[in-house]
Design a protein around this motif. Structure first.
Motif, PDB file in Angstrom:
ATOM      1  N   CYS A   3       0.852  -1.191   0.000  1.00  0.00           N
ATOM      2  CA  CYS A   3       0.000   0.000   0.000  1.00  0.00           C
ATOM      3  C   CYS A   3       0.888   1.242   0.000  1.00  0.00           C
ATOM      4  O   CYS A   3       1.816   1.343   0.810  1.00  0.00           O
ATOM      5  CB  CYS A   3      -0.894  -0.022   1.240  1.00  0.00           C
ATOM      6  SG  CYS A   3      -1.904   1.465   1.432  1.00  0.00           S
ATOM      7  N   LEU A  10      -0.327  -5.760   0.263  1.00  0.00           N
ATOM      8  CA  LEU A  10      -1.670  -5.818  -0.337  1.00  0.00           C
ATOM      9  C   LEU A  10      -2.115  -7.266  -0.458  1.00  0.00           C
ATOM     10  O   LEU A  10      -1.298  -8.156  -0.708  1.00  0.00           O
ATOM     11  CB  LEU A  10      -1.670  -5.151  -1.708  1.00  0.00           C
ATOM     12  CG  LEU A  10      -1.447  -3.650  -1.730  1.00  0.00           C
ATOM     13  CD1 LEU A  10      -1.306  -3.153  -3.167  1.00  0.00           C
ATOM     14  CD2 LEU A  10      -2.576  -2.918  -1.025  1.00  0.00           C
ATOM     15  N   CYS A  18      -6.388  -2.070   0.438  1.00  0.00           N
ATOM     16  CA  CYS A  18      -5.497  -2.392   1.552  1.00  0.00           C
ATOM     17  C   CYS A  18      -6.322  -2.876   2.746  1.00  0.00           C
ATOM     18  O   CYS A  18      -7.237  -2.168   3.200  1.00  0.00           O
ATOM     19  CB  CYS A  18      -4.659  -1.175   1.927  1.00  0.00           C
ATOM     20  SG  CYS A  18      -3.572  -1.458   3.339  1.00  0.00           S
ATOM     21  N   VAL A  25      -6.012   0.901  -4.112  1.00  0.00           N
ATOM     22  CA  VAL A  25      -4.765   1.013  -4.866  1.00  0.00           C
ATOM     23  C   VAL A  25      -5.034   0.609  -6.316  1.00  0.00           C
ATOM     24  O   VAL A  25      -5.561  -0.476  -6.579  1.00  0.00           O
ATOM     25  CB  VAL A  25      -3.666   0.120  -4.253  1.00  0.00           C
ATOM     26  CG1 VAL A  25      -2.366   0.237  -5.045  1.00  0.00           C
ATOM     27  CG2 VAL A  25      -3.442   0.494  -2.791  1.00  0.00           C
TER      28      VAL A  25
END
Length: 164
Positions: A3, A10, A18, A25
């Motif tokens: 992250c 992740l 996350c 993300v």
């Protein structure tokens, strides 16, 4: 992958959320601006021989990455000034092309925005030797293989635009 907000691992490759902080993300394409600079006759285009990796020693169009919040048209004018030492006249957008760029051991998605352009009469070009080792003009009807396939596609589309 981690992250970018909190540094936690992740759960999956992006797009991902996350598990630690809830941050979403994504991997988004980085915008670039490229120029098909035409000769006075409109039958040839300018190509630069890349001086650096990736793909050093291959022909490319002048251009580069957009700075944060910079419009691709503005980036094209800036890149011409930096790479060639001239203020070009920006023309029509040829198209936008999704491609890739190898940087820092990653393959990044890029969105190449390619424009037609011309030089002012009597322009004196000063190459940035860190970017390009050579400049030449090729017939737009018979270009060489370019460093990036998005440039090959843009040159094909430019030929169609110029024939209409």
């Amino acid at each position: 992958m981690h992250c970018s907000r909190c540094g936690a691992a992740l759960p999956t490759a992006p797009p991902s959320v996350c598990a630690s902080c809830g941050y979403h993300v994504y991997v988004n394409a980085r915008p670039t601006s490229g120029l098909i600079i035409l000769s006075e006759s409109g039958t040839e285009f300018m190509a630069l021989l890349r001086a650096r990796e990736p793909r050093a020693g291959r022909w490319e169009l002048p251009g580069g990455f957009c700075d944060g919040w910079e419009h691709p048209a503005e980036a094209g004018v800036r890149e011409a000034r930096e790479e060639l030492g001239v203020d070009i006249t920006l023309g029509e957008l040829v198209g936008m092309y999704l491609g890739s760029y190898e940087y820092q051991d990653e393959t990044l998605p890029v969105l190449d925005c390619i424009y037609l352009a011309t030089l002012p009469a009597g322009a004196s070009i000063t190459l940035d030797r860190d970017e390009a080792s050579e400049l030449t003009w090729f017939p737009i009807a018979a270009p060489p293989a370019m460093a990036f396939e998005t440039m090959d596609r843009a040159l094909g589309d430019a030929r169609k635009l110029l024939l209409r």
